[in-house]
Scaffold this motif. Structure first.
Motif, PDB file in Angstrom:
ATOM      1  N   VAL A  14       0.839  -1.199   0.000  1.00  0.00           N
ATOM      2  CA  VAL A  14       0.000   0.000   0.000  1.00  0.00           C
ATOM      3  C   VAL A  14       0.876   1.251   0.000  1.00  0.00           C
ATOM      4  O   VAL A  14       0.675   2.169  -0.805  1.00  0.00           O
ATOM      5  CB  VAL A  14      -0.966  -0.004   1.206  1.00  0.00           C
ATOM      6  N   ARG A  15       1.872   1.288   0.886  1.00  0.00           N
ATOM      7  CA  ARG A  15       2.772   2.466   0.929  1.00  0.00           C
ATOM      8  C   ARG A  15       3.523   2.625  -0.394  1.00  0.00           C
ATOM      9  O   ARG A  15       3.655   3.735  -0.906  1.00  0.00           O
ATOM     10  CB  ARG A  15       3.738   2.344   2.102  1.00  0.00           C
ATOM     11  N   ASN A  16       4.017   1.520  -0.945  1.00  0.00           N
ATOM     12  CA  ASN A  16       4.742   1.591  -2.216  1.00  0.00           C
ATOM     13  C   ASN A  16       3.844   2.052  -3.361  1.00  0.00           C
ATOM     14  O   ASN A  16       4.286   2.784  -4.244  1.00  0.00           O
ATOM     15  CB  ASN A  16       5.384   0.246  -2.542  1.00  0.00           C
ATOM     16  N   ALA A  17       2.589   1.623  -3.347  1.00  0.00           N
ATOM     17  CA  ALA A  17       1.643   2.054  -4.385  1.00  0.00           C
ATOM     18  C   ALA A  17       1.431   3.558  -4.329  1.00  0.00           C
ATOM     19  O   ALA A  17       1.405   4.231  -5.361  1.00  0.00           O
ATOM     20  CB  ALA A  17       0.311   1.323  -4.227  1.00  0.00           C
ATOM     21  N   GLY A 117      -4.411  10.859 -18.395  1.00  0.00           N
ATOM     22  CA  GLY A 117      -3.507  11.185 -17.300  1.00  0.00           C
ATOM     23  C   GLY A 117      -3.844  10.482 -15.995  1.00  0.00           C
ATOM     24  O   GLY A 117      -3.045  10.509 -15.060  1.00  0.00           O
ATOM     25  N   THR A 118      -5.021   9.842 -15.906  1.00  0.00           N
ATOM     26  CA  THR A 118      -5.370   9.097 -14.692  1.00  0.00           C
ATOM     27  C   THR A 118      -4.376   7.960 -14.511  1.00  0.00           C
ATOM     28  O   THR A 118      -4.072   7.228 -15.441  1.00  0.00           O
ATOM     29  CB  THR A 118      -6.807   8.532 -14.785  1.00  0.00           C
ATOM     30  N   ARG A 119      -3.842   7.846 -13.286  1.00  0.00           N
ATOM     31  CA  ARG A 119      -2.893   6.775 -12.972  1.00  0.00           C
ATOM     32  C   ARG A 119      -3.641   5.573 -12.413  1.00  0.00           C
ATOM     33  O   ARG A 119      -4.580   5.743 -11.637  1.00  0.00           O
ATOM     34  CB  ARG A 119      -1.866   7.250 -11.931  1.00  0.00           C
ATOM     35  N   ILE A 120      -3.214   4.396 -12.812  1.00  0.00           N
ATOM     36  CA  ILE A 120      -3.816   3.158 -12.329  1.00  0.00           C
ATOM     37  C   ILE A 120      -2.699   2.289 -11.784  1.00  0.00           C
ATOM     38  O   ILE A 120      -1.708   2.037 -12.473  1.00  0.00           O
ATOM     39  CB  ILE A 120      -4.552   2.408 -13.457  1.00  0.00           C
ATOM     40  N   ILE A 121      -2.869   1.856 -10.534  1.00  0.00           N
ATOM     41  CA  ILE A 121      -1.928   0.908  -9.931  1.00  0.00           C
ATOM     42  C   ILE A 121      -2.621  -0.446  -9.898  1.00  0.00           C
ATOM     43  O   ILE A 121      -3.691  -0.587  -9.301  1.00  0.00           O
ATOM     44  CB  ILE A 121      -1.552   1.312  -8.492  1.00  0.00           C
ATOM     45  N   ALA A 122      -2.026  -1.427 -10.544  1.00  0.00           N
ATOM     46  CA  ALA A 122      -2.509  -2.806 -10.493  1.00  0.00           C
ATOM     47  C   ALA A 122      -1.526  -3.591  -9.630  1.00  0.00           C
ATOM     48  O   ALA A 122      -0.329  -3.633  -9.918  1.00  0.00           O
ATOM     49  CB  ALA A 122      -2.611  -3.401 -11.888  1.00  0.00           C
ATOM     50  N   TYR A 123      -2.047  -4.178  -8.571  1.00  0.00           N
ATOM     51  CA  TYR A 123      -1.237  -4.912  -7.611  1.00  0.00           C
ATOM     52  C   TYR A 123      -1.149  -6.372  -8.035  1.00  0.00           C
ATOM     53  O   TYR A 123      -2.160  -7.052  -8.158  1.00  0.00           O
ATOM     54  CB  TYR A 123      -1.862  -4.760  -6.224  1.00  0.00           C
ATOM     55  N   ASN A 124       0.067  -6.821  -8.318  1.00  0.00           N
ATOM     56  CA  ASN A 124       0.425  -8.201  -8.654  1.00  0.00           C
ATOM     57  C   ASN A 124      -0.129  -8.742  -9.964  1.00  0.00           C
ATOM     58  O   ASN A 124       0.448  -9.665 -10.514  1.00  0.00           O
ATOM     59  CB  ASN A 124       0.061  -9.170  -7.523  1.00  0.00           C
ATOM     60  N   TYR A 136       7.223  -2.159 -10.803  1.00  0.00           N
ATOM     61  CA  TYR A 136       8.033  -2.052  -9.593  1.00  0.00           C
ATOM     62  C   TYR A 136       7.878  -3.335  -8.783  1.00  0.00           C
ATOM     63  O   TYR A 136       6.782  -3.682  -8.366  1.00  0.00           O
ATOM     64  CB  TYR A 136       7.586  -0.831  -8.780  1.00  0.00           C
ATOM     65  N   ARG A 137       8.988  -4.041  -8.583  1.00  0.00           N
ATOM     66  CA  ARG A 137       8.988  -5.275  -7.787  1.00  0.00           C
ATOM     67  C   ARG A 137       9.703  -5.017  -6.468  1.00  0.00           C
ATOM     68  O   ARG A 137      10.709  -4.332  -6.417  1.00  0.00           O
ATOM     69  CB  ARG A 137       9.686  -6.395  -8.549  1.00  0.00           C
ATOM     70  N   LEU A 150       2.215   0.292 -12.983  1.00  0.00           N
ATOM     71  CA  LEU A 150       1.684   1.652 -13.082  1.00  0.00           C
ATOM     72  C   LEU A 150       1.286   1.918 -14.528  1.00  0.00           C
ATOM     73  O   LEU A 150       2.113   1.776 -15.441  1.00  0.00           O
ATOM     74  CB  LEU A 150       2.719   2.678 -12.630  1.00  0.00           C
ATOM     75  N   TYR A 151       0.034   2.283 -14.713  1.00  0.00           N
ATOM     76  CA  TYR A 151      -0.496   2.628 -16.026  1.00  0.00           C
ATOM     77  C   TYR A 151      -0.939   4.083 -16.008  1.00  0.00           C
ATOM     78  O   TYR A 151      -1.307   4.614 -14.958  1.00  0.00           O
ATOM     79  CB  TYR A 151      -1.715   1.761 -16.360  1.00  0.00           C
ATOM     80  N   VAL A 152      -0.921   4.710 -17.171  1.00  0.00           N
ATOM     81  CA  VAL A 152      -1.424   6.073 -17.308  1.00  0.00           C
ATOM     82  C   VAL A 152      -2.397   6.085 -18.481  1.00  0.00           C
ATOM     83  O   VAL A 152      -2.025   5.722 -19.612  1.00  0.00           O
ATOM     84  CB  VAL A 152      -0.281   7.095 -17.537  1.00  0.00           C
ATOM     85  N   LYS A 153      -3.648   6.482 -18.203  1.00  0.00           N
ATOM     86  CA  LYS A 153      -4.672   6.536 -19.248  1.00  0.00           C
ATOM     87  C   LYS A 153      -4.227   7.513 -20.324  1.00  0.00           C
ATOM     88  O   LYS A 153      -3.795   8.609 -20.048  1.00  0.00           O
ATOM     89  CB  LYS A 153      -6.008   6.986 -18.626  1.00  0.00           C
TER      90      LYS A 153
END
Length: 182
Positions: A14-17, A117-124, A136-137, A150-153
């Protein structure tokens, strides 16, 4: 319950995201399938308005309790609904820990609703067909090797290139580097 089981993100994840997506004041973060609320609480602590989208009433109640205990009830909104029924266009950041089959469905919703520009964090689990701007691992507090995508629309989503009849997305390098960092 909904379409996904409850598997909490580690606190390190969570902190890393939050760091990877550079979540802070002015952001509106949506956590899709918010579970116990740890993501929205961390986002709110960093100054973002945090929206927990959680279909399970017991988890929704837990999130409200955690928000109140942390003194963040004015920074956390709980939407007790299926995230496919929730309009996501206000988000500047999306956090998801979802199966690829669900991510594939969500990708269509993202293409329709999210702003460039919306950022999307997908975990695992990556978003099928999308291209991350950063992977990021790390090893979390439980010793598990974990990955954030990390994705950017407007950059990561091939559908936006096709709709504009382009082979590559127009990339504002300064904007991407500000998000991605070194």
């Amino acid at each position: 319950m909904g379409r996904v089981p409850y598997i909490p993100s580690s606190y390190t994840a969570v902190r890393n995201a939050m760091e990877l997506a550079r979540v802070g004041p002015g952001d509106i973060l949506y956590d899709l399938g918010a579970g116990d609320g740890r993501v929205v609480v961390e986002a709110a602590k960093r100054g973002a308005l945090a929206v927990a989208v959680e279909i399970d009433p017991s988890f929704s109640a837990l999130i409200r309790l955690r928000a109140r205990e942390a003194g963040l009830d004015d920074k956390i909104i709980v939407l007790e609904d299926d995230f496919f029924n929730t309009y996501l266009g206000f988000a500047t950041v999306i956090y998801q820990y979802l199966y690829p089959s669900i991510s594939r469905e969500l990708a269509l919703k993202y293409s329709r609703e999210l702003r460039k520009g919306t950022r999307i964090i997908a975990y695992n689990l990556p978003i099928p067909g999308w291209i991350p701007v950063k992977i990021y691992r790390f090893i979390d507090e439980n010793g598990a090797i974990t990955t954030h995508y990390l994705y950017v629309k407007g950059i990561s989503d091939p559908s936006s290139w096709i709709l504009r009849h382009e082979t590559l997305p127009p990339i504002n390098i300064e904007y991407v580097m500000n998000i991605v960092g070194d």
